[in-house]
Motif scaffolding. Structure first.
Motif, PDB file in Angstrom:
ATOM      1  N   GLN A 175       0.827  -1.195   0.000  1.00 14.85           N
ATOM      2  CA  GLN A 175       0.000   0.000   0.000  1.00 14.85           C
ATOM      3  C   GLN A 175       0.866   1.250   0.000  1.00 14.85           C
ATOM      4  OE1 GLN A 175      -2.978   0.127   2.978  1.00 14.85           O
ATOM      5  NE2 GLN A 175      -3.997  -1.736   2.293  1.00 14.85           N
ATOM      6  N   PHE A 194       0.107   4.350   1.510  1.00 14.87           N
ATOM      7  CA  PHE A 194       0.129   5.087   2.768  1.00 14.87           C
ATOM      8  C   PHE A 194       0.596   4.196   3.908  1.00 14.87           C
ATOM      9  CE2 PHE A 194      -2.136   6.802   6.578  1.00 14.87           C
ATOM     10  CZ  PHE A 194      -1.415   7.979   6.677  1.00 14.87           C
ATOM     11  N   ASP A 195       1.617   4.677   4.616  1.00 18.06           N
ATOM     12  CA  ASP A 195       2.156   3.992   5.790  1.00 18.06           C
ATOM     13  C   ASP A 195       2.209   5.024   6.912  1.00 18.06           C
ATOM     14  OD1 ASP A 195       3.675   2.773   7.775  1.00 18.06           O
ATOM     15  OD2 ASP A 195       5.111   1.905   6.362  1.00 18.06           O
ATOM     16  N   LYS A 196       1.154   5.058   7.716  1.00 16.83           N
ATOM     17  CA  LYS A 196       1.015   6.083   8.748  1.00 16.83           C
ATOM     18  C   LYS A 196       2.186   6.075   9.723  1.00 16.83           C
ATOM     19  CE  LYS A 196      -2.114   7.908  12.209  1.00 16.83           C
ATOM     20  NZ  LYS A 196      -3.406   7.844  12.860  1.00 16.83           N
ATOM     21  N   ALA A 197       2.583   4.907  10.177  1.00 16.73           N
ATOM     22  CA  ALA A 197       3.687   4.817  11.141  1.00 16.73           C
ATOM     23  C   ALA A 197       4.972   5.372  10.543  1.00 16.73           C
ATOM     24  CB  ALA A 197       3.875   3.379  11.595  1.00 16.73           C
ATOM     25  N   ARG A 198       5.240   5.053   9.294  1.00 16.46           N
ATOM     26  CA  ARG A 198       6.450   5.543   8.618  1.00 16.46           C
ATOM     27  C   ARG A 198       6.420   7.065   8.523  1.00 16.46           C
ATOM     28  NH1 ARG A 198      11.219   6.507   6.500  1.00 16.46           N
ATOM     29  NH2 ARG A 198      11.321   6.994   4.306  1.00 16.46           N
ATOM     30  N   GLU A 199       5.266   7.628   8.153  1.00 11.54           N
ATOM     31  CA  GLU A 199       5.179   9.082   8.023  1.00 11.54           C
ATOM     32  C   GLU A 199       5.309   9.782   9.368  1.00 11.54           C
ATOM     33  OE1 GLU A 199       2.194  10.676   5.462  1.00 11.54           O
ATOM     34  OE2 GLU A 199       2.755   9.348   3.806  1.00 11.54           O
ATOM     35  N   GLU A 200       4.712   9.211  10.406  1.00 15.38           N
ATOM     36  CA  GLU A 200       4.840   9.812  11.734  1.00 15.38           C
ATOM     37  C   GLU A 200       6.287   9.794  12.204  1.00 15.38           C
ATOM     38  OE1 GLU A 200       2.024   7.570  14.021  1.00 15.38           O
ATOM     39  OE2 GLU A 200       0.338   8.855  13.420  1.00 15.38           O
ATOM     40  N   GLU A 254       4.814  17.377   5.655  1.00 12.23           N
ATOM     41  CA  GLU A 254       3.466  16.842   5.435  1.00 12.23           C
ATOM     42  C   GLU A 254       3.057  17.074   3.982  1.00 12.23           C
ATOM     43  OE1 GLU A 254       1.427  17.204   9.861  1.00 12.23           O
ATOM     44  OE2 GLU A 254       1.224  18.883   8.479  1.00 12.23           O
ATOM     45  N   SER A 267       2.591  14.276   1.088  1.00  5.15           N
ATOM     46  CA  SER A 267       1.309  14.253   0.389  1.00  5.15           C
ATOM     47  C   SER A 267       1.513  14.207  -1.122  1.00  5.15           C
ATOM     48  CB  SER A 267       0.483  15.482   0.776  1.00  5.15           C
ATOM     49  OG  SER A 267      -0.693  15.560   0.019  1.00  5.15           O
ATOM     50  N   ARG A 274       2.663  10.747  -2.094  1.00  9.03           N
ATOM     51  CA  ARG A 274       1.524   9.811  -2.156  1.00  9.03           C
ATOM     52  C   ARG A 274       0.697  10.045  -3.405  1.00  9.03           C
ATOM     53  NH1 ARG A 274       1.042  11.292   3.175  1.00  9.03           N
ATOM     54  NH2 ARG A 274      -0.817  12.508   2.732  1.00  9.03           N
TER      55      ARG A 274
END
Length: 105
Positions: free
Chosen positions: A41, A43-49, A73, A77, A80
């Motif tokens: 996928q 989007f990897d939320k943990a990676r971005e945080e 950010e 974006s 992505r």
């Protein structure tokens, strides 16, 4: 140093930022190709945080940390957006994490 000289220095830095952004987006394109091949996928939320935590830690004051957070950010974006576009071009829209709509009410 006068205003014109200062603005000239800003222009030089801006050109460097543009060059680095284009290099980053080229690597994002390569990441998208990898994700297409492996079915990962976008989007990897943990990676971005984690990325935001790391780049903010590189700054020297709170004001710059907030600015860097906003800047990254936006950069992430755009990365992505590029990756989703590439997935769509490769016929992988079924894996996108959203539903397309014709219009908003």
């Amino acid at each position: 140093m006068d205003l014109l000289e200062l603005r000239g220095k800003i222009d030089e830095i801006d050109a460097q930022i543009v060059d680095l952004y284009e290099k980053r987006m080229d690597i994002s394109r390569q990441v998208a190709e990898y994700k297409i091949e492996t079915g990962k996928q976008v989007f990897d939320k943990a990676r971005e945080e984690e990325k935001l935590r790391r780049v903010k830690a590189l700054t020297h004051n709170e004001f710059n940390a907030l600015g860097i957070e906003e800047l990254f950010e936006q950069i992430m974006s755009m990365s992505r957006k590029l990756q989703y576009r590439m997935l769509t071009e490769h016929g992988s829209t079924g894996r996108l994490p959203f539903i397309g709509v014709d219009r908003l009410f």
